[in-house]
Design a protein around this motif. Structure first.
Motif, mmCIF file in Angstrom:
data_model
loop_
_atom_site.group_PDB
_atom_site.id
_atom_site.type_symbol
_atom_site.label_atom_id
_atom_site.label_comp_id
_atom_site.label_asym_id
_atom_site.label_seq_id
_atom_site.Cartn_x
_atom_site.Cartn_y
_atom_site.Cartn_z
ATOM 1 N N GLY A 170 1.070 -0.850 -0.002
ATOM 2 C CA GLY A 170 0.251 -0.087 -0.116
ATOM 3 C C GLY A 170 1.235 1.530 -0.219
ATOM 4 O O GLY A 170 0.547 2.340 -0.588
ATOM 5 N N VAL A 171 2.148 1.353 0.440
ATOM 6 C CA VAL A 171 2.977 2.585 1.152
ATOM 7 C C VAL A 171 3.553 2.100 -0.487
ATOM 8 O O VAL A 171 3.248 3.712 -1.347
ATOM 9 C CB VAL A 171 4.517 2.377 2.207
ATOM 10 N N CYS A 172 3.853 1.390 -1.199
ATOM 11 C CA CYS A 172 4.102 2.093 -2.434
ATOM 12 C C CYS A 172 3.302 2.152 -3.316
ATOM 13 O O CYS A 172 3.438 2.993 -4.564
ATOM 14 C CB CYS A 172 5.428 0.628 -2.712
ATOM 15 N N GLU A 173 2.571 1.619 -3.277
ATOM 16 C CA GLU A 173 1.273 2.008 -4.636
ATOM 17 C C GLU A 173 1.289 3.391 -4.570
ATOM 18 O O GLU A 173 0.403 4.243 -5.124
ATOM 19 C CB GLU A 173 0.023 0.788 -4.529
ATOM 20 N N ALA A 174 0.773 3.925 -2.941
ATOM 21 C CA ALA A 174 0.224 5.481 -3.030
ATOM 22 C C ALA A 174 1.333 6.477 -3.363
ATOM 23 O O ALA A 174 1.183 7.633 -4.127
ATOM 24 C CB ALA A 174 0.780 5.503 -1.273
ATOM 25 N N LEU A 175 2.549 6.038 -3.190
ATOM 26 C CA LEU A 175 4.026 7.546 -3.658
ATOM 27 C C LEU A 175 3.824 7.129 -5.485
ATOM 28 O O LEU A 175 4.009 8.063 -5.608
ATOM 29 C CB LEU A 175 5.142 6.520 -2.646
ATOM 30 N N ILE A 176 3.482 5.880 -5.154
ATOM 31 C CA ILE A 176 3.464 5.829 -6.616
ATOM 32 C C ILE A 176 2.499 6.475 -7.649
ATOM 33 O O ILE A 176 2.953 7.123 -8.583
ATOM 34 C CB ILE A 176 3.518 4.529 -7.867
ATOM 35 N N TYR A 177 1.190 6.807 -7.184
ATOM 36 C CA TYR A 177 0.257 7.120 -7.625
ATOM 37 C C TYR A 177 0.361 8.519 -7.413
ATOM 38 O O TYR A 177 0.212 9.399 -8.276
ATOM 39 C CB TYR A 177 -0.590 7.058 -7.219
ATOM 40 N N ALA A 178 0.785 9.447 -6.571
ATOM 41 C CA ALA A 178 1.491 10.343 -6.019
ATOM 42 C C ALA A 178 2.473 11.729 -6.943
ATOM 43 O O ALA A 178 2.386 12.275 -7.066
ATOM 44 C CB ALA A 178 1.504 10.984 -4.861
ATOM 45 N N LYS A 179 2.864 10.134 -7.438
ATOM 46 C CA LYS A 179 4.108 10.694 -8.383
ATOM 47 C C LYS A 179 3.825 11.010 -10.021
ATOM 48 O O LYS A 179 4.156 11.738 -10.464
ATOM 49 C CB LYS A 179 5.229 9.382 -8.517
ATOM 50 N N ASN A 180 3.042 9.925 -10.419
ATOM 51 C CA ASN A 180 2.482 10.071 -11.397
ATOM 52 C C ASN A 180 1.116 10.855 -11.581
ATOM 53 O O ASN A 180 1.085 11.688 -12.214
ATOM 54 C CB ASN A 180 1.707 9.197 -11.266
ATOM 55 N N ILE A 213 -0.355 12.774 5.064
ATOM 56 C CA ILE A 213 -1.150 11.893 5.451
ATOM 57 C C ILE A 213 -0.219 10.617 6.165
ATOM 58 O O ILE A 213 -0.739 9.707 6.865
ATOM 59 C CB ILE A 213 -0.857 10.706 4.257
ATOM 60 N N GLU A 214 0.672 11.083 6.674
ATOM 61 C CA GLU A 214 1.179 10.237 7.822
ATOM 62 C C GLU A 214 1.306 10.281 9.272
ATOM 63 O O GLU A 214 1.306 9.803 9.631
ATOM 64 C CB GLU A 214 3.423 10.283 7.262
ATOM 65 N N SER A 215 0.611 11.502 9.631
ATOM 66 C CA SER A 215 -0.374 11.594 11.034
ATOM 67 C C SER A 215 -2.022 11.107 10.885
ATOM 68 O O SER A 215 -2.288 11.185 12.045
ATOM 69 C CB SER A 215 0.110 13.586 10.910
ATOM 70 N N GLY A 216 -2.059 10.943 9.704
ATOM 71 C CA GLY A 216 -3.432 10.327 9.727
ATOM 72 C C GLY A 216 -4.253 9.259 9.984
ATOM 73 O O GLY A 216 -3.015 9.002 10.458
ATOM 74 N N ALA A 217 -5.270 8.168 8.784
ATOM 75 C CA ALA A 217 -5.708 7.373 8.966
ATOM 76 C C ALA A 217 -4.799 6.846 8.325
ATOM 77 O O ALA A 217 -4.299 5.047 8.530
ATOM 78 C CB ALA A 217 -6.512 7.581 8.907
ATOM 79 N N ALA A 218 -3.884 6.786 7.619
ATOM 80 C CA ALA A 218 -2.880 6.411 7.013
ATOM 81 C C ALA A 218 -1.671 6.230 7.159
ATOM 82 O O ALA A 218 -0.589 5.555 6.971
ATOM 83 C CB ALA A 218 -3.004 6.847 5.011
ATOM 84 N N GLY A 219 -1.111 6.381 8.001
ATOM 85 C CA GLY A 219 0.284 6.507 9.073
ATOM 86 C C GLY A 219 0.970 5.567 9.312
ATOM 87 O O GLY A 219 -0.504 4.236 10.066
ATOM 88 N N SER A 220 1.822 4.902 9.639
ATOM 89 C CA SER A 220 2.413 3.513 10.606
ATOM 90 C C SER A 220 3.505 3.624 10.252
ATOM 91 O O SER A 220 4.487 4.952 9.536
ATOM 92 C CB SER A 220 2.204 2.710 8.555
ATOM 93 N N TRP A 221 4.556 2.980 10.210
ATOM 94 C CA TRP A 221 5.833 2.646 10.581
ATOM 95 C C TRP A 221 7.388 2.870 9.343
ATOM 96 O O TRP A 221 7.232 4.202 9.637
ATOM 97 C CB TRP A 221 6.145 1.964 11.701
ATOM 98 N N SER A 222 6.094 2.046 8.363
ATOM 99 C CA SER A 222 6.614 2.172 7.049
ATOM 100 C C SER A 222 6.567 4.168 6.002
ATOM 101 O O SER A 222 7.124 3.330 6.546
ATOM 102 C CB SER A 222 5.862 1.018 6.595
ATOM 103 N N LEU A 223 5.325 4.047 6.614
ATOM 104 C CA LEU A 223 4.861 5.395 5.696
ATOM 105 C C LEU A 223 6.045 6.408 6.453
ATOM 106 O O LEU A 223 6.875 7.097 5.976
ATOM 107 C CB LEU A 223 3.430 5.616 6.094
ATOM 108 N N SER A 224 6.175 6.328 7.794
ATOM 109 C CA SER A 224 6.814 7.228 8.624
ATOM 110 C C SER A 224 8.492 6.959 8.160
ATOM 111 O O SER A 224 9.448 7.865 7.857
ATOM 112 C CB SER A 224 6.772 7.437 9.669
ATOM 113 N N ASN A 225 8.873 6.237 8.129
ATOM 114 C CA ASN A 225 10.612 5.124 8.075
ATOM 115 C C ASN A 225 11.155 5.687 7.535
ATOM 116 O O ASN A 225 12.280 5.865 6.527
ATOM 117 C CB ASN A 225 11.031 4.600 9.383
ATOM 118 N N LEU A 226 10.049 4.590 5.991
ATOM 119 C CA LEU A 226 10.918 3.977 5.643
ATOM 120 C C LEU A 226 11.015 4.976 4.100
ATOM 121 O O LEU A 226 11.176 5.057 2.443
ATOM 122 C CB LEU A 226 10.247 2.412 5.404
#
Length: 292
Positions: A190-200, A212-225
């Motif tokens: 999900g993190v990868c697909e979200a960033l690819i969507y944002a980039k495109n 998005i990282e402090s909202g409902a989508a937030g996760s360790w992977s989103l914040s750190n990776l």
């Protein structure tokens, strides 16, 4: 046997990306630390810091009161614990043996039984938090085994992590780590697909993270990776090849329980694709490159 700084000798086997920091924290806690790593040269900085080298895992087990291991695969765990001249055969009566590798729950049970037969105490204690958690002594440590052994080792765990939970009997730590990896695997997709969507979509990826990282989508992977993905830094905090191993263990365990995990199956398929493309030695966030 009372475990305390200055008198207790602690062995650490596997001083890689995470193990190196973990061993340093134990030494910083006042313990005499003995080490073994498959490639000695990679442990030289630890020897320079005052740790004591041994040529085999069995030698460490014979010399130490407590032995920690964090190696690559279940086959490695089985060999160093249950093999001829291995840890169980070589360790003292009353020794504590703690495997922090992500490995098979069934194997953890076998090690516990073999150790108990020799008057030793075995715990399975896989961790989550990657290289950042190891470096900051902020790992989540999931433990399986006996309450008495857990209580004895908990002060040592506290030098390496800040979320330490006894999950149940032998193998429970490994089962809990499987739960962790299942949650991460689909989440990383999900993190990868979200960033690819944002980039495109032509968005500034760093600005997107701010929203998005402090909202409902937030996760360790989103914040750190995700920041590493954006920067094009795919060096490992945790290897792709090891994550594929973990997903395989989880799927095998799920099959034994008669449950289907389609999200995990898809994630494993995607990770195997990037491993075949030459990214097996990169960090798990390199999954981003499957699209980019």
């Amino acid at each position: 046997m009372a475990i305390q700084p200055g008198t207790t000798k602690v062995g650490f086997i596997g001083t890689g990306v995470m193990g190196s920091s973990m061993a340093k924290h134990l030494m910083g806690g006042g313990y005499e630390v003995h080490i073994y790593n498959r490639t000695k040269a990679k442990a030289q900085h630890l020897l320079d810091a005052g740790m004591i080298w041994h040529d085999t895992p069995g030698e460490i087990a014979a010399a130490c009161d407590v032995v920690f291991t964090i190696v690559g695969y279940p086959s490695d765990v089985e060999a160093i614990y249950l093999g001829e001249s291995g840890i169980v055969q070589s360790a003292k009566t009353g020794a504590y043996l703690i495997d922090m590798t992500t490995s098979s729950p069934a194997l953890a049970g076998r090690i516990h039984e073999a150790a108990a037969a020799k008057g030793q105490f075995a715990l399975d204690a896989p961790v989550s938090g990657g290289d950042i958690g190891a470096r900051n002594a902020a790992l989540s440590i999931m433990v399986g085994g006996d309450q008495q052994a857990f209580a004895a080792i908990e002060p040592l765990f506290a030098l390496m992590g800040n979320n330490i939970v006894l999950q149940g009997g032998p193998g429970a730590g490994q089962h809990t780590k499987m739960v962790n990896q299942i949650a991460i695997a689909s989440g990383m997709v999900g993190v990868c697909e979200a960033l690819i969507y944002a980039k495109n979509a032509g968005l500034d990826l760093n600005n997107v993270l701010l929203s998005i990282e402090s909202g409902a989508a937030g996760s360790w992977s989103l914040s750190n990776l995700a920041p590493r993905m954006i920067a094009g830094n795919f060096e490992p905090g945790f290897y792709v090849k090891h994550f594929i191993k973990d997903m395989g263990i989880a799927l095998d365990s799920a099959a034994e329980m008669g449950i289907d995990l389609p999200g995990l199956s898809l994630a494993k398929e995607l990770y195997e694709r990037i491993a075949e493309a030459g990214l097996a030695e990169k960090g798990t966030h390199a999954l981003y490159m499957a699209w980019d």
